[in-house]
Design a protein around this motif. Structure first.
Motif, short mmCIF file in Angstrom:
data_model
loop_
_atom_site.label_atom_id
_atom_site.label_comp_id
_atom_site.label_asym_id
_atom_site.label_seq_id
_atom_site.Cartn_x
_atom_site.Cartn_y
_atom_site.Cartn_z
N ILE A 328 0.39 -1.42 -0.19
CA ILE A 328 -0.26 0.07 -0.26
C ILE A 328 0.33 1.47 -0.12
O ILE A 328 1.51 1.67 0.82
CB ILE A 328 -0.93 -0.05 1.01
CG1 ILE A 328 -2.17 -1.06 1.84
CG2 ILE A 328 -1.13 1.23 1.47
CD1 ILE A 328 -3.25 -1.63 2.41
N ASP A 329 0.77 2.28 -1.36
CA ASP A 329 2.06 2.84 -1.83
C ASP A 329 1.40 3.86 -2.56
O ASP A 329 0.19 3.77 -2.74
CB ASP A 329 3.17 2.84 -1.48
CG ASP A 329 4.08 3.71 -1.05
OD1 ASP A 329 3.76 4.99 -0.93
OD2 ASP A 329 5.61 3.19 -1.32
N SER A 330 1.85 5.06 -2.21
CA SER A 330 1.19 6.17 -3.31
C SER A 330 1.84 6.32 -4.33
O SER A 330 3.34 5.54 -5.00
CB SER A 330 1.07 7.61 -2.78
OG SER A 330 3.14 7.48 -2.68
N GLN A 331 1.91 6.53 -5.45
CA GLN A 331 2.30 6.53 -7.08
C GLN A 331 3.40 7.39 -6.36
O GLN A 331 5.03 6.74 -7.32
CB GLN A 331 1.64 7.06 -8.33
CG GLN A 331 2.37 7.42 -8.95
CD GLN A 331 1.67 7.74 -10.80
OE1 GLN A 331 0.52 7.73 -10.42
NE2 GLN A 331 2.49 7.83 -11.60
N ASN A 332 3.28 8.47 -6.04
CA ASN A 332 4.85 9.74 -5.49
C ASN A 332 5.54 8.13 -4.41
O ASN A 332 6.82 8.32 -4.65
CB ASN A 332 4.30 10.85 -4.70
CG ASN A 332 3.76 11.55 -6.19
OD1 ASN A 332 4.51 11.80 -7.19
ND2 ASN A 332 3.65 12.72 -5.79
N GLY A 333 5.02 7.58 -4.07
CA GLY A 333 5.70 6.61 -2.88
C GLY A 333 6.71 5.90 -3.56
O GLY A 333 7.56 5.28 -3.29
N ILE A 334 6.37 5.88 -4.66
CA ILE A 334 7.00 4.54 -5.42
C ILE A 334 7.78 4.79 -6.40
O ILE A 334 8.78 4.71 -6.48
CB ILE A 334 5.90 3.09 -7.19
CG1 ILE A 334 5.19 2.76 -5.38
CG2 ILE A 334 7.09 3.04 -7.63
CD1 ILE A 334 5.42 1.48 -5.00
N GLU A 335 7.30 6.18 -7.21
CA GLU A 335 8.46 6.66 -7.88
C GLU A 335 9.71 6.99 -7.27
O GLU A 335 11.32 7.43 -7.43
CB GLU A 335 7.75 7.41 -8.79
CG GLU A 335 6.77 6.84 -9.78
CD GLU A 335 5.81 7.66 -10.88
OE1 GLU A 335 6.32 8.83 -10.56
OE2 GLU A 335 4.75 7.52 -11.31
N GLN A 336 9.36 8.65 -5.96
CA GLN A 336 10.04 9.46 -5.98
C GLN A 336 10.00 9.16 -4.29
O GLN A 336 10.96 9.28 -3.50
CB GLN A 336 9.69 10.87 -5.91
CG GLN A 336 8.80 10.64 -7.09
CD GLN A 336 8.15 12.33 -7.05
OE1 GLN A 336 8.50 13.18 -6.81
NE2 GLN A 336 7.78 13.15 -7.92
#
Length: 477
Positions: A328-336
Motif C-alpha cells: 500500500i503506497d502512493s504513486q509518488n511513494g513508488i517513483e520518488q
C-alpha cells in the motif's frame, strides 16, 4: 498490432479474445492481510445480520421503512419532516467517500463492501468447500456433465439460493421491520402475497449477483468503482507494485548466466545478470478476484483487497527478499520514495467534512421533540360569535418524534385571544401523528385589518417546542 504488455488497456480482465466472458478462478490466499480482512468481514457480517433484530427499549435499532415513511437510525426515529437531515447526511456521506478515496483509494471495496464480503468470505468459500480449489473448479467446469458434476453443481447452487434467501430476509427486515417479517414467515402465505413476492425478488437478485455476475458488479455496475478514477491522484494510497524494485522481472536460477550471441557467432557470457525482485510467478494475478495484473499499474478494476500483497510477500520470504514488492503506497511513494503527506486537496475535503459534521450534529441536537404544523382550515372564512367575537377555524398536525407519550400545550401570544378545541387534545402517543381542529376567538374591536398575525406558543411536557405564526381573518368595517 498491440503489444501484449499493453493489451490490458483495451481488454477487460474477464474478457476472452472473441469478446465472450472469461470465468475467473481466483486462487485462495493466506497471510496477515487475509487474516485481518477475514476478521473485519465476520464482524461486519455479524453487525449486518443482527442490525434489524436488535431492539433497544422496545424499539428497533435500525429501520428504513420507505413505504410507511418510518426511519430509525441508531434508535433515533426520523420522519419525512426531517428530510433536510437526510439530505445533509447524504451530502456528508458523499464528501466522506470522496475524502476516503482520495487518501486510501478503493480500500472500501476490498474490505467493507457487502458485495466483496459476501462473495469472497461466504460464497467463494462455500464453492471451494464443494468443488475444490481453483484448479479443481476449472477442471470441473471444463469437463463433461457427469454424475459428480451434476451433484456438486446442484449442491452449490442450492446452498447459494438458501444463503441468498437468508440475505433477502435480512434486507427485508431493514425495510419493513422485524415484527412484520416474522408475520410474513409465520402467517398464512395468502395473507402476505406482496411481502412474499418482495422476498423472492430480493432472493433472485442476490443469487444472480453472487452466482453469475460476481466481479462484474465491481468492475462495471457499481458507480463508485467507475468514479474512483477521477478521485485518485499521485498521492493516494493504493495497492501498488514497486516496478523500480521489481523490474526487470524473471525467474531466478542458481549461478545464473546470460548468453548473448554476436553476429559473428561468438558467445559472450555475463555472469550474475542483474534482475529485479519480481520472479514473474504470476501469483498476484492468480489470486486477484477481478483478474487483473497489478504489475500493470493502477487500474479501475483493482478493489484494494490486498490478496496480491499476501501472495507476493510469501514469494519474497521464499527467495529471501524484503516484503513489500506489492504494498500500500502512493504513486509518488513508488517513483520518488516520498512518504505520505497531507495535500491541499485532502485538507480542503477534511475542512468541508468537519463543517458538515458540525452542522449535522447541531441540527440533531436542536431537533425539536415534536413537529407542529398549524394551518387555517381551507375554504373557511371568519365567523361571528356571541359577545362581539370573531372566530377562525384551524387544523393542527403534531408529530411526536420520541418514544414517550407527550402532552402538548398551545397558547396564543395575544392576551385577548382565546383558543377552543373541537375535540380535546390529550396525550400524544409515542412516534405518532395526531390531527386536531381548534378555534381562535378574538374580540371584534381588536381587529383592524382583514388579516391579523397571530403567534402560538407550543410546549411539550412543559418544554418549549416552537412558535408558530399564522393569520387571523376578520371584518374590517
Amino acid at each position: 498490432m498491440i503489444d501484449a504488455d499493453e493489451s490490458f488497456r483495451i481488454h477487460l480482465p474477464n474478457q476472452q479474445a472473441d469478446g465472450g466472458r472469461k470465468w475467473l478462478y481466483p486462487r485462495a490466499t493466506s497471510g496477515r492481510f487475509t487474516r485481518w480482512r477475514t476478521w473485519v468481514a465476520w464482524v461486519l457480517l455479524a453487525c449486518l445480520f443482527a442490525g434489524p433484530f436488535v431492539w433497544v427499549d422496545g424499539h428497533p435499532l435500525f429501520l428504513f421503512n420507505v413505504i410507511e415513511r418510518r426511519f430509525v437510525v441508531f434508535g433515533v426515529p426520523f420522519w419525512p419532516q426531517d428530510f433536510y437531515l437526510v439530505a445533509i447526511g447524504l451530502i456528508t456521506f458523499v464528501v466522506f467517500i470522496a475524502l476516503f478515496t482520495v487518501v486510501f483509494g478503493r480500500v472500501w471495496c476490498g474490505w467493507a463492501c457487502p458485495q466483496t464480503i459476501f462473495m469472497e468470505m461466504v460464497f467463494r468459500k462455500i464453492e471451494t468447500l464443494i468443488e475444490g480449489d481453483h484448479n479443481a473448479k476449472r477442471r470441473l467446469d471444463a469437463g463433461p456433465w457427469t454424475t459428480e458434476k451434476v451433484a456438486k453443481k446442484t449442491a452449490k447452487h442450492g446452498v447459494f439460493f438458501l444463503i441468498s434467501f437468508l440475505i433477502s430476509n435480512t434486507f427485508l427486515a431493514y425495510l419493513i421491520g422485524r415484527d412484520q417479517l416474522v408475520a410474513i414467515i409465520t402467517d398464512n402465505p395468502a395473507q402476505h402475497l406482496g411481502g412474499l413476492a418482495s422476498m423472492l425478488v430480493f432472493t433472485g437478485v442476490f443469487y444472480l449477483v453472487f452466482a453469475r455476475l460476481r466481479e462484474i458488479v465491481c468492475t462495471t455496475i457499481c458507480p463508485y468503482g467507475r468514479l474512483q478514477g477521477v478521485m485518485l491522484d499521485k498521492n493516494s494510497l493504493v495497492v501498488a507494485y514497486d516496478y523500480l524494485r521489481g523490474e526487470p522481472r524473471g525467474k531466478r536460477v542458481k549461478n545464473e548466466e546470460l548468453k548473448i550471441k554476436s553476429e559473428n557467432h561468438f558467445s559472450l557470457l555475463i555472469f550474475n545478470s542483474p534482475k529485479g525482485d519480481c520472479v514473474d510467478c504470476k501469483l498476484c494475478v492468480q489470486v486477484c478476484p477481478t483478474g487483473i495484473d497489478i504489475r500493470n499499474g493502477i487500474q479501475l478494476e483493482c478493489i484494494n483487497c490486498t490478496a496480491c500483497m499476501d501472495a507476493c510477500d510469501e514469494v519474497m520470504d521464499k527467495i529471501s527478499r524484503p516484503r513489500g514488492l506489492i504494498r500500500i503506497d502512493s504513486q509518488n511513494g513508488i517513483e520518488q520514495r516520498r512518504p505520505f503527506r497531507l495535500t491541499g486537496r485532502i485538507v480542503a475535503y477534511s475542512a468541508v467534512l468537519l463543517g458538515l459534521l458540525g452542522l449535522m450534529g447541531f441540527l440533531l441536537i436542536s431537533r425539536p421533540a415534536a413537529d407542529v404544523t398549524v394551518l387555517r382550515a381551507p375554504g373557511q372564512l371568519y365567523q361571528r360569535g356571541p359577545g362581539q367575537t370573531v372566530s377562525n377555524l384551524y387544523s393542527v398536525e403534531i408529530i411526536n418524534k420520541t418514544y414517550q407519550s407527550m402532552s402538548l400545550t398551545i397558547k396564543p401570544e395575544r392576551t385577548d385571544a382565546r383558543l377552543r378545541f373541537v375535540q380535546p387534545l390529550y396525550s400524544l402517543p409515542p412516534g405518532s401523528l395526531t390531527k386536531a381542529l381548534f378555534f381562535i376567538d378574538l374580540p371584534e374591536r381588536a381587529i383592524h385589518a382583514s388579516s391579523t398575525p397571530v403567534t402560538l406558543h407550543i410546549t411539550a411536557n412543559g418544554e418549549p417546542v416552537s412558535d408558530v405564526k399564522t393569520t387571523f381573518l376578520g371584518p374590517t368595517d
